[in-house]
Write an enzyme that holds these catalytic residues in place. Structure first.
Site, PDB file in Angstrom:
ATOM      1  N   SER A 114       0.782  -1.492   0.211  1.00 21.33           N
ATOM      2  CA  SER A 114       0.269  -0.013   0.515  1.00 21.33           C
ATOM      3  C   SER A 114       0.904   1.358   0.229  1.00 21.33           C
ATOM      4  O   SER A 114       2.480   1.657   0.152  1.00 21.33           O
ATOM      5  CB  SER A 114      -0.977   0.192   1.138  1.00 21.33           C
ATOM      6  OG  SER A 114      -1.887  -1.392   0.728  1.00 21.33           O
ATOM      7  N   GLN A 115       0.435   2.598  -0.514  1.00 25.97           N
ATOM      8  CA  GLN A 115       1.004   3.788  -0.724  1.00 25.97           C
ATOM      9  C   GLN A 115       1.439   3.708   1.107  1.00 25.97           C
ATOM     10  O   GLN A 115       0.138   3.341   2.065  1.00 25.97           O
ATOM     11  CB  GLN A 115      -0.538   4.712  -1.142  1.00 25.97           C
ATOM     12  CG  GLN A 115       0.066   5.736  -0.740  1.00 25.97           C
ATOM     13  CD  GLN A 115      -1.843   7.051  -0.876  1.00 25.97           C
ATOM     14  OE1 GLN A 115      -1.809   6.280  -1.740  1.00 25.97           O
ATOM     15  NE2 GLN A 115      -0.595   8.288  -1.016  1.00 25.97           N
TER      16      GLN A 115
END
Length: 219
Positions: free
Chosen positions: A65-66
């Site tokens: 994920s970011q």
């Protein structure tokens, strides 16, 4: 400047520009994001992009994920040292490493055996302890260690799986993306007796949560 120094500088910039600047303020979360070497949790050919403001592919149709989303979800769990945490969707192991830094006791369930094994290798390479990676259907949770003070779901479900709510301790917090396969709302639940208090945290986009109490069939 050594490679280690360069990555440390990139982590500092990531925290200041991508995370703190967008409103994440929990001191312990920020310190954990500064400490954990994210570049050890991405494929070697993508290490140059490890601290970019975006998710990255890690193979088998999965992503890391970011950084901002990792920080937001972690902050919403309100972790304290000694908390028992359940993570659904190990992925590369990065989120589990952040959780372990804050709580020290993490069970992480991964559906895909090769992804789970790679996560174990990443965690060992980064010197992270306190994480047990188990291969299984994360939508069922992990009853042997329940109840959990916090549960984080790092894949998108059409609704929050009932077994996860049942395995949440009194006062426990659960954070999960809920919605369609294409777009979801990040939801936080707090368990207070028979009442479940939902809080909406904004739009996100995650890979689908596959399993008995998630999406049927998938990547």
């Amino acid at each position: 400047m050594t490679e280690s120094d360069l990555f440390q500088k990139e982590r500092e910039a990531m925290v200041e520009r991508q995370i703190r600047a967008r409103g994440v303020s929990d001191r312990r979360v920020l310190e954990a994001m500064r400490k954990i070497p994210r570049h050890l949790f991405v494929p070697e050919e993508l290490r140059h992009a490890a601290y970019d403001d975006r998710p990255l592919p890690i193979g088998e149709g999965q992503t890391i994920s970011q950084p901002y989303i990792v920080a937001v979800m972690t902050e919403q769990l309100e972790l304290s040292p000694g908390d028992r945490v359940l993570e659904i969707g190990t992925g590369s192991g990065y989120q589990a490493a952040i959780l372990a830094e804050l709580a020290g006791n993490v069970i992480s369930i991964e559906r895909l055996p090769r992804v789970a094994e790679k996560a174990r290798q990443n965690l060992a390479r980064a010197g992270v302890t306190g994480v047990e990676v188990i291969v299984g259907d994360g939508t069922k949770g992990y009853p042997p260690r329940a109840p959990y003070d916090a549960i984080i779901v790092t894949a998108a479900a059409p609704e929050i799986p009932r077994p996860l709510i049942d395995q949440l301790a009194e006062g426990g917090r659960l954070v999960a993306p809920v919605g369609s396969r294409e777009y979801q709302e990040l939801i936080k639940l707090v368990k207070r007796g028979e009442r479940i208090e939902p809080i909406q945290l904004g739009g996100v986009c995650f890979v689908p949560l596959i399993g008995q109490f998630g999406w049927q069939g998938g990547y």
